[in-house]
Each structure stands twice: as structure tokens, then as C-alpha cells.
Design a protein around this motif. Structure first.
Motif, mmCIF file in Angstrom:
data_model
loop_
_atom_site.group_PDB
_atom_site.id
_atom_site.type_symbol
_atom_site.label_atom_id
_atom_site.label_comp_id
_atom_site.label_asym_id
_atom_site.label_seq_id
_atom_site.Cartn_x
_atom_site.Cartn_y
_atom_site.Cartn_z
ATOM 1 N N ASN A 1 0.779 -1.162 -0.097
ATOM 2 C CA ASN A 1 -0.211 -0.014 -0.087
ATOM 3 C C ASN A 1 0.770 1.437 -0.109
ATOM 4 O O ASN A 1 0.373 2.448 0.105
ATOM 5 C CB ASN A 1 -0.852 0.029 1.199
ATOM 6 C CG ASN A 1 -0.243 0.327 2.475
ATOM 7 O OD1 ASN A 1 0.883 0.202 2.432
ATOM 8 N ND2 ASN A 1 -0.971 0.925 3.570
ATOM 9 N N THR B 1 3.295 0.919 5.325
ATOM 10 C CA THR B 1 3.858 -0.364 5.925
ATOM 11 C C THR B 1 3.001 -1.565 5.854
ATOM 12 O O THR B 1 3.077 -2.365 6.511
ATOM 13 C CB THR B 1 3.993 -0.140 7.460
ATOM 14 O OG1 THR B 1 2.746 0.356 7.988
ATOM 15 C CG2 THR B 1 5.056 1.208 7.739
ATOM 16 N N CYS B 2 1.708 -1.596 5.061
ATOM 17 C CA CYS B 2 0.652 -2.464 5.092
ATOM 18 C C CYS B 2 0.787 -3.312 3.897
ATOM 19 O O CYS B 2 1.163 -2.786 2.845
ATOM 20 C CB CYS B 2 -0.470 -2.007 5.376
ATOM 21 S SG CYS B 2 -1.051 -1.327 7.296
ATOM 22 N N GLU C 1 -1.147 -6.483 1.570
ATOM 23 C CA GLU C 1 -2.141 -7.532 1.251
ATOM 24 C C GLU C 1 -1.592 -8.572 0.523
ATOM 25 O O GLU C 1 -1.211 -8.557 -0.608
ATOM 26 C CB GLU C 1 -3.249 -6.910 0.500
ATOM 27 C CG GLU C 1 -4.527 -7.900 0.316
ATOM 28 C CD GLU C 1 -5.691 -6.879 -0.504
ATOM 29 O OE1 GLU C 1 -5.896 -7.796 -1.435
ATOM 30 O OE2 GLU C 1 -5.738 -5.989 -0.369
ATOM 31 N N ILE D 1 -3.296 -9.848 5.847
ATOM 32 C CA ILE D 1 -2.858 -8.568 6.188
ATOM 33 C C ILE D 1 -1.774 -8.424 6.947
ATOM 34 O O ILE D 1 -1.881 -9.229 7.956
ATOM 35 C CB ILE D 1 -3.967 -7.566 6.522
ATOM 36 C CG1 ILE D 1 -5.101 -7.509 5.392
ATOM 37 C CG2 ILE D 1 -3.382 -6.313 6.850
ATOM 38 C CD1 ILE D 1 -6.570 -6.661 6.222
ATOM 39 N N ASP E 1 1.009 -5.909 8.711
ATOM 40 C CA ASP E 1 1.279 -4.462 8.969
ATOM 41 C C ASP E 1 2.529 -4.346 9.741
ATOM 42 O O ASP E 1 2.750 -4.715 10.925
ATOM 43 C CB ASP E 1 0.385 -3.722 9.943
ATOM 44 C CG ASP E 1 0.579 -2.031 9.989
ATOM 45 O OD1 ASP E 1 1.808 -1.668 9.735
ATOM 46 O OD2 ASP E 1 -0.335 -1.401 10.460
ATOM 47 N N THR F 1 2.968 -2.161 13.195
ATOM 48 C CA THR F 1 2.267 -2.686 14.449
ATOM 49 C C THR F 1 2.655 -3.846 14.863
ATOM 50 O O THR F 1 2.120 -4.450 15.674
ATOM 51 C CB THR F 1 0.724 -2.206 14.252
ATOM 52 O OG1 THR F 1 0.263 -2.901 13.234
ATOM 53 C CG2 THR F 1 0.540 -0.850 14.251
ATOM 54 N N TYR G 1 1.237 -6.554 13.231
ATOM 55 C CA TYR G 1 -0.330 -7.071 13.130
ATOM 56 C C TYR G 1 -0.154 -8.033 11.889
ATOM 57 O O TYR G 1 0.328 -7.885 10.780
ATOM 58 C CB TYR G 1 -1.354 -6.236 12.812
ATOM 59 C CG TYR G 1 -2.648 -6.829 12.513
ATOM 60 C CD1 TYR G 1 -3.285 -7.672 13.531
ATOM 61 C CD2 TYR G 1 -3.236 -6.725 11.047
ATOM 62 C CE1 TYR G 1 -4.676 -7.856 13.222
ATOM 63 C CE2 TYR G 1 -4.434 -7.523 10.937
ATOM 64 C CZ TYR G 1 -5.074 -8.070 11.746
ATOM 65 O OH TYR G 1 -6.237 -8.782 11.585
ATOM 66 N N ARG G 2 -0.562 -9.180 12.158
ATOM 67 C CA ARG G 2 -0.409 -10.338 10.962
ATOM 68 C C ARG G 2 -1.932 -11.053 11.155
ATOM 69 O O ARG G 2 -2.132 -11.589 12.245
ATOM 70 C CB ARG G 2 0.392 -11.497 11.259
ATOM 71 C CG ARG G 2 1.888 -11.115 10.836
ATOM 72 C CD ARG G 2 2.645 -10.533 11.640
ATOM 73 N NE ARG G 2 4.000 -10.510 11.503
ATOM 74 C CZ ARG G 2 4.999 -9.732 12.135
ATOM 75 N NH1 ARG G 2 4.577 -9.131 13.314
ATOM 76 N NH2 ARG G 2 6.079 -9.711 12.009
ATOM 77 N N SER G 3 -2.776 -10.901 10.412
ATOM 78 C CA SER G 3 -4.242 -11.435 10.345
ATOM 79 C C SER G 3 -4.192 -12.821 10.376
ATOM 80 O O SER G 3 -5.267 -13.653 10.981
ATOM 81 C CB SER G 3 -4.801 -10.893 9.090
ATOM 82 O OG SER G 3 -4.535 -11.297 7.879
#
Length: 272
Positions: free
Chosen positions: A113, A116-117, A119, A128, A130, A133, A135-137
Motif C-alpha cells: 500500500n 507499511t501494510c 495485502e 494483512i 502491518d 504495528t 499485526y498479522r491477520s
């Protein structure tokens, strides 16, 4: 998770209905806590230890504890020697999982994107990541502490080293701390100092009320051992009048006097 439950429900026998009654935090990875970095559903450490002490556990209390102490003492030494063979300073099994994720990351498609994100697409599923942060979905890294294939793909794109994100529980320094407490040797039992404490005696034998059972209680649904053929369901026939409604004991024509008995038995003896 819903897809897996639907596949499990196809087996029938109300498996899903019985399964969802249990505490979901105990068997659904979607609800696991992430502080322990362990994604294992089963923890068989008690069964493993019980098998490990299979020989000593049938001995008397002092002999059992002595053999367990010696086994633990040698086990600690062997585990420390095993850590010295690590080549990367990381637990070998963790490195196997990491290298497997690196191979999987080469087959993942991603879109960036611009910040830092990311897809990432793996077959029909999308995830996803990030990097800012963490974050790993997919929650794989949060549960296991080892970078998942999707995070590795994003880190390679940003020219970062994914191996630096392996949690410290798998590092050699942490492993050595777990085995830093040594079991000290103990001399032979015959030179132990005598204790003034009362001796440990077995509990007194208490006779329970009622007659002692000779046979064990059968489990529900257990098939009884066939020692002799059962006559259940067989139509009994009276040997006197040949009727099927009663036996010889309750036969109304049963002889009562000695003369009647003799007249009944004599033909039978002669025919045999």
C-alpha cells in the motif's frame, strides 16, 4: 474456522454440536492467548513424564525418587550438551519451521500500500501484514513466535531480516537458562545420616464392609466372556410330557411316589 467446522460436520454423529459445548479457549486457536508463543492444542507433558519414569515408579518411595533424581541429573547435562550443537543459536525445530515458512513465502502474491501494510494472497485466502504495528491477520506469528510466510514476504520486500523476529524463547541463551539449575550428586544410601524423625509406614489395612468381590466390575457395553453357552432364548421342553410350557420340575404329571418314579425311569434305562 467456520470452513473447518463445516468440513468436520460432514462426518456426522453430531460432532460439531458436541465440540462447541467445550470451552472455546481450550481448543480453538482463534481464541488462544499469545503470551506463551505455543500453538499446540494438546499438552502431553504429564503423559510423557509418566512414560519416562515407567521403570522407577513401581518401586518403593526412596528407590523411586533416587532413580528419578539420577535420570533428571543426566537429562540436564545432555540438554546442555545438545544446545552446544546448535549452529544458528536458535532451537533446531524452530529453524525447521522458519525455513519451511521461507519456502512458502516464495509462492505468496502480495500488494504493497506504499506505507507499511501489505495485502497477501495465498490461494483463495487473503491476509494483512502491518510491519509498523506487527499485526498479522493469520495470527501464526503471534501464536508460535516464528515469522509466518506472509510476514516473511513483506520483510523481504522491505529488505529486512525475518530471522531477527524469532521470539527469544527459541534462542540458545534462554534455553541454557532453563537448564542452569543442576542436580547435585548424592552418596550411597548406606552412608546417609540416620534421621530421628518417625519412620514412614504404610497406612493400616482397613477391611471394608460386605463380602469382597472376586470379579471386577464390567464396563458399560462390555461383552461378557463366553465360558459356557447361554440358554437364553432357547425353548425348554418337559422331559416327562414333552410340553414346551414348563419343565420337569413343574410338570403336573411328575411322579411323586417311589413306585411311580421307578415305573418312569425303568423304560428310560432299558432304552439306553
Amino acid at each position: 474456522m467456520k470452513i473447518n467446522l463445516d468440513d468436520l460436520d460432514k462426518l456426522g454423529h453430531n460432532i460439531c454440536e458436541d465440540l462447541v459445548k467445550y470451552n472455546k479457549e481450550r481448543w480453538r486457536k482463534a481464541f488462544f492467548q499469545t503470551f506463551s508463543k505455543c500453538d499446540s492444542v494438546d499438552n502431553n507433558i504429564c503423559e510423557s513424564f509418566n512414560t519416562w519414569i515407567l521403570g522407577p515408579r513401581h518401586k518403593t518411595i526412596i528407590s523411586m525418587l533416587e532413580e528419578i533424581r539420577v535420570k533428571v541429573m543426566s537429562k540436564v547435562a545432555k540438554m546442555r550438551e545438545f544446545a552446544e550443537t546448535w549452529q544458528d543459536g536458535v532451537y533446531p525445530m524452530a529453524m525447521i519451521v522458519f525455513n519451511t515458512n521461507v519456502e512458502k513465502s516464495m509462492r505468496v502474491d502480495f500488494m504493497f500500500n506504499g506505507d507499511t501494510c501489505f495485502e497477501l494472497k495465498d490461494g483463495p485466502c487473503k491476509f494483512i501484514v502491518d510491519l509498523r504495528t506487527g499485526y498479522r491477520s493469520c495470527r501464526s506469528w503471534e501464536l508460535k513466535g516464528i515469522s509466518c510466510p506472509y510476514a516473511i514476504t513483506a520483510m523481504h520486500f522491505k529488505r529486512l531480516d525475518p530471522s531477527e523476529n524469532i521470539v527469544h524463547w527459541y534462542i540458545k541463551e534462554t534455553y541454557m537458562k532453563a537448564y542452569s539449575h543442576f542436580i547435585q550428586p548424592v552418596p550411597s544410601m548406606i552412608i546417609w545420616p540416620e534421621s530421628s524423625n518417625p519412620k514412614v509406614l504404610p497406612p493400616p489395612v482397613q477391611n471394608m464392609p460386605g463380602r469382597a468381590r472376586k470379579n471386577r466390575r464390567k464396563e458399560v457395553g462390555e461383552i461378557k466372556r463366553a465360558e459356557k453357552l447361554s440358554k437364553k432364548g432357547i425353548t425348554m421342553t418337559c422331559s416327562i410330557c414333552k410340553a414346551s410350557t414348563h419343565n420337569m420340575r413343574s410338570c403336573p404329571t411328575r411322579p411323586t411316589t417311589n413306585q411311580e418314579v421307578a415305573s418312569y425311569l425303568l423304560p428310560l434305562l432299558l432304552s439306553s
